[in-house]
Scaffold this motif. Sequence first.
Motif, PDB file in Angstrom:
ATOM      1  N   LYS A 262      24.763  -7.175  24.618  1.00 39.59           N
ATOM      2  CA  LYS A 262      25.647  -7.771  25.623  1.00 39.59           C
ATOM      3  C   LYS A 262      26.986  -8.139  24.983  1.00 39.59           C
ATOM      4  O   LYS A 262      28.045  -7.884  25.552  1.00 39.59           O
ATOM      5  N   GLU A 263      26.940  -8.720  23.796  1.00 37.02           N
ATOM      6  CA  GLU A 263      28.171  -9.070  23.077  1.00 37.02           C
ATOM      7  C   GLU A 263      28.954  -7.807  22.716  1.00 37.02           C
ATOM      8  O   GLU A 263      30.187  -7.792  22.806  1.00 37.02           O
ATOM      9  N   GLN A 264      28.259  -6.761  22.320  1.00 41.66           N
ATOM     10  CA  GLN A 264      28.925  -5.491  22.012  1.00 41.66           C
ATOM     11  C   GLN A 264      29.607  -4.927  23.249  1.00 41.66           C
ATOM     12  O   GLN A 264      30.713  -4.389  23.163  1.00 41.66           O
ATOM     13  N   ILE A 265      28.945  -5.036  24.387  1.00 46.39           N
ATOM     14  CA  ILE A 265      29.533  -4.563  25.645  1.00 46.39           C
ATOM     15  C   ILE A 265      30.786  -5.379  25.970  1.00 46.39           C
ATOM     16  O   ILE A 265      31.823  -4.820  26.344  1.00 46.39           O
ATOM     17  N   LEU A 266      30.713  -6.693  25.799  1.00 43.54           N
ATOM     18  CA  LEU A 266      31.874  -7.539  26.044  1.00 43.54           C
ATOM     19  C   LEU A 266      33.024  -7.198  25.090  1.00 43.54           C
ATOM     20  O   LEU A 266      34.191  -7.138  25.504  1.00 43.54           O
ATOM     21  N   ASP A 267      32.716  -6.971  23.820  1.00 40.88           N
ATOM     22  CA  ASP A 267      33.750  -6.598  22.851  1.00 40.88           C
ATOM     23  C   ASP A 267      34.414  -5.279  23.232  1.00 40.88           C
ATOM     24  O   ASP A 267      35.643  -5.160  23.206  1.00 40.88           O
TER      25      ASP A 267
ATOM     26  N   GLU B 152      33.095   4.276  30.485  1.00 35.01           N
ATOM     27  CA  GLU B 152      33.783   4.271  29.186  1.00 35.01           C
ATOM     28  C   GLU B 152      33.279   3.132  28.299  1.00 35.01           C
ATOM     29  O   GLU B 152      33.117   3.307  27.091  1.00 35.01           O
ATOM     30  N   VAL B 153      33.065   1.989  28.909  1.00 32.63           N
ATOM     31  CA  VAL B 153      32.540   0.852  28.149  1.00 32.63           C
ATOM     32  C   VAL B 153      31.176   1.219  27.582  1.00 32.63           C
ATOM     33  O   VAL B 153      30.917   1.016  26.386  1.00 32.63           O
ATOM     34  N   ALA B 154      30.317   1.769  28.422  1.00 34.73           N
ATOM     35  CA  ALA B 154      28.979   2.162  27.975  1.00 34.73           C
ATOM     36  C   ALA B 154      29.060   3.183  26.842  1.00 34.73           C
ATOM     37  O   ALA B 154      28.372   3.045  25.818  1.00 34.73           O
TER      38      ALA B 154
ATOM     39  N   TYR C  45      22.731   0.543  31.802  1.00 37.98           N
ATOM     40  CA  TYR C  45      22.462  -0.564  30.881  1.00 37.98           C
ATOM     41  C   TYR C  45      23.572  -1.607  30.975  1.00 37.98           C
ATOM     42  O   TYR C  45      23.307  -2.809  30.913  1.00 37.98           O
ATOM     43  N   VAL C  46      24.812  -1.188  31.132  1.00 39.17           N
ATOM     44  CA  VAL C  46      25.929  -2.129  31.329  1.00 39.17           C
ATOM     45  C   VAL C  46      25.670  -2.922  32.606  1.00 39.17           C
ATOM     46  O   VAL C  46      25.838  -4.147  32.643  1.00 39.17           O
ATOM     47  N   PHE C  47      25.215  -2.223  33.659  1.00 35.82           N
ATOM     48  CA  PHE C  47      24.949  -2.892  34.936  1.00 35.82           C
ATOM     49  C   PHE C  47      23.715  -3.800  34.877  1.00 35.82           C
ATOM     50  O   PHE C  47      23.536  -4.638  35.756  1.00 35.82           O
ATOM     51  N   HIS C  48      22.906  -3.646  33.850  1.00 34.12           N
ATOM     52  CA  HIS C  48      21.786  -4.566  33.629  1.00 34.12           C
ATOM     53  C   HIS C  48      22.322  -5.979  33.381  1.00 34.12           C
ATOM     54  O   HIS C  48      21.730  -6.960  33.816  1.00 34.12           O
TER      55      HIS C  48
ATOM     56  N   SER D 252      29.018  -5.488  38.260  1.00 34.57           N
ATOM     57  CA  SER D 252      30.177  -4.681  38.646  1.00 34.57           C
ATOM     58  C   SER D 252      31.211  -4.727  37.531  1.00 34.57           C
ATOM     59  O   SER D 252      31.111  -5.543  36.600  1.00 34.57           O
ATOM     60  N   LYS D 253      32.206  -3.877  37.640  1.00 32.67           N
ATOM     61  CA  LYS D 253      33.302  -3.911  36.672  1.00 32.67           C
ATOM     62  C   LYS D 253      34.017  -5.255  36.751  1.00 32.67           C
ATOM     63  O   LYS D 253      34.392  -5.828  35.719  1.00 32.67           O
TER      64      LYS D 253
END
Length: 179
Positions: A12-17, A35-37, A46-49, A53-54
């Motif tokens: 989750k932190e990696q996704i936020l970064d 792109e984030v994923a 997994y991002v939507f987990h 939403s964006k």
Amino acid sequence: MTSKDDASLSRKEQILDAAAALFAEKGYYKTTTAEVARSVGVTQPYVFHFFTSKESLYLAVLERAHLRILDAFTTVNAPPEQLAERMGKAFVELLLSHRDEILLVMMSYTTPEPAVRARTRQEFDIIYERVKLRFEQAGLPDAADKASVFIGHGLLIAMSETLDLPHLCRWRDKPSTKF
């Protein structure tokens, strides 16, 4: 917390970064969750987990930066005559260590999404109140005015960084930035 929970929190932190970096580089509208994923090496579902939403992802990036700013301003210890300067240094340290996030929060009101603008207004009001309270607790006269000037200086730093026009605010050239 289990190791699976730790791994999930780390992702989750990696996704936020990654989202902070992409939003800072491309803006809200040109950044996609795909792109984030891809930049984290996970799937878009997994991002939507973690984020529905964006917009919720963007708001989470802003919230994390907001909390960093509040923490920095709250934890500074200094005598009253040095409080603004030390809080300013804490802001500059945040800008150097978490540039994308801090610039996003400082410039987020330019995103026309109503939820983003409302959250930005709310967060800036909280930051203003926190700075004003710190100045009041230190016994500084005109704490409200000092808080406004302090935040204005931070916005000028963010603007000069965002536009890559360092001559607008020469804070990097000065060994001791005065706020």
